[in-house]
Design a protein around this motif. Sequence first.
Motif, PDB file in Angstrom:
ATOM      1  N   ALA A 195       2.105   1.625  -3.520  1.00  8.54           N
ATOM      2  CA  ALA A 195       1.020   2.050  -4.412  1.00  8.54           C
ATOM      3  C   ALA A 195       0.714   3.534  -4.235  1.00  8.54           C
ATOM      4  N   ALA A 196       0.734   4.007  -2.988  1.00  6.13           N
ATOM      5  CA  ALA A 196       0.485   5.433  -2.732  1.00  6.13           C
ATOM      6  C   ALA A 196       1.581   6.288  -3.345  1.00  6.13           C
ATOM      7  N   ARG A 222       0.827  -1.208   0.000  1.00  3.26           N
ATOM      8  CA  ARG A 222       0.000   0.000   0.000  1.00  3.26           C
ATOM      9  C   ARG A 222       0.861   1.258   0.000  1.00  3.26           C
ATOM     10  N   GLU A 235      -2.176  13.808 -18.580  1.00  2.02           N
ATOM     11  CA  GLU A 235      -3.412  13.061 -18.797  1.00  2.02           C
ATOM     12  C   GLU A 235      -3.620  12.846 -20.292  1.00  2.02           C
ATOM     13  N   GLN A 280       2.576   9.550 -10.354  1.00  5.77           N
ATOM     14  CA  GLN A 280       1.813   9.650 -11.587  1.00  5.77           C
ATOM     15  C   GLN A 280       1.049  10.968 -11.663  1.00  5.77           C
ATOM     16  N   ARG A 281       0.505  11.392 -10.522  1.00  9.47           N
ATOM     17  CA  ARG A 281      -0.208  12.676 -10.507  1.00  9.47           C
ATOM     18  C   ARG A 281       0.748  13.837 -10.747  1.00  9.47           C
ATOM     19  N   ILE A 324       3.493   5.477  -5.970  1.00  5.74           N
ATOM     20  CA  ILE A 324       3.343   5.421  -7.428  1.00  5.74           C
ATOM     21  C   ILE A 324       2.211   6.345  -7.883  1.00  5.74           C
ATOM     22  N   GLU A 325       1.099   6.311  -7.162  1.00  7.88           N
ATOM     23  CA  GLU A 325      -0.033   7.170  -7.519  1.00  7.88           C
ATOM     24  C   GLU A 325       0.348   8.647  -7.415  1.00  7.88           C
ATOM     25  N   HIS A 326       1.109   8.990  -6.365  1.00  7.57           N
ATOM     26  CA  HIS A 326       1.555  10.372  -6.205  1.00  7.57           C
ATOM     27  C   HIS A 326       2.468  10.793  -7.353  1.00  7.57           C
TER      28      HIS A 326
END
Length: 465
Positions: free
Chosen positions: A402-403, A399, A415, A409-410, A405-407
Amino acid sequence: MPHVAPHVSEVAARDMAERFNRPDFRAWARRAHTTGGCAQPIHLRGGVDHIDPMTSAVLHRYSTAREPGGVLRVACKTRRASRCPACAEIYRADTYQLVRAGLVGGKGVPDTVTTHPAAFVTLTAPSFGPVHSRRTGASGAVVSCHPRRNGGSCVHGRPVSCTVRHSADDPRLGQPICPDCFDYSGAVLWNAHAPELWRRFTLAFRRYVARSAGLLVRELREVLTVSFAKVAEYQRRGLVHFHAVIRLDGPGGPDAPPPAWATHELLKAAVDHSAGAVHVSTPAAGDVPAKIHAWGSQVDVRPITTTGDLTENAVAGYIAKYATKAAECVGTLDRRVRATDDLADLPVTAHARRLIAECLRLGALDEFAGLRLTEWAHMLGFRGHFSTKSRRYSTTLGRLRAARIEHNQREHAHEITTGRLPFDDDQVLVVAHWRYLGQGMTPGEALLTAALTGKPLPHLDPSGS
């Protein structure tokens, strides 16, 4: 005049100059920063297509053909500091957050967890023969290693006493006073069974707590949950011991308070009892007699507090530090022993060499085939996970990754959309195709990466993979 190979520093300097003078050096340097200074990057070739599934139009295409050398370098993400200090530091930081969250809250754990009984527990291996150690007296001063009033020699003619006051970096620390008296087969088999000893310890711990509360084990989970986070550490003598945080929660985990009878005193009593109650037996094989493996007599249980010497931050930092290490302090290899290796030429200490040799010898016996000692000879027989936790202790490493990686990507990804209105089908099909090409860097690239990112270089076995 015979040809003389250039010194490795000359090779590295020439390699650095060649890389620095390439037209794509700036792009290569940006990629080195992107990987966080990874010392063993993975090389991939391929690309990613973003496709509109309704029209089959390619909205965006990425190809490694635009990367330096036509190769994409991504971080190796290893936990071993000896292989990649940069990636290991990320693993250490994640482990720190995981352990700390289980003590003070955060990452999905309520801050009321600070009121739950928790202790820092150390379980050690027994003695397999006297080794050189750095001992301190009551005043904190270093005292003699193994003083013996009557001195004397062992059956092999070696002195049984050592009056040296060893320094912290003395290479003799952890080495047997008499290698021929040291029980190498017992040490290797104990390492191999340490994970099973831990499993039996956790079962005995729950049984003791249930019995103390007048409950059956199956009834205990309805009123109390035992949570833990554990890390394995190698002592210099080549034996693993375990450091663990053990916490008592209510039913379901940290969201509920434990019952009033679940106290620090009960936790300590359960650890002391369970550590002495469990054992694992191994059969006789060849010249190795049947053995019973148990924890050593040194069992340490200390309550974790928000103030004082043993705070939640200190415990989390201590456990996280050892999550990135393996058996390097013993002087063994950082890779598996190959069939083509000459044991006498391996860059290891004499003590580690005998432990490795014993793993190979016992691994060839049918009675110990299931222990996979040959495969794990470089780890001196230990094949368990270095860092583990119970399900409800806190968040997971997955987790946290994943957090992150998500950060990222943002923050960095743009987009990609079809451009249709939101109420239309605006899904984008992502098709990726990758091929693994290898791993690592040249000596010059490693030095440049360290200089550009400020990350330390790993200290690898020169004959490593």
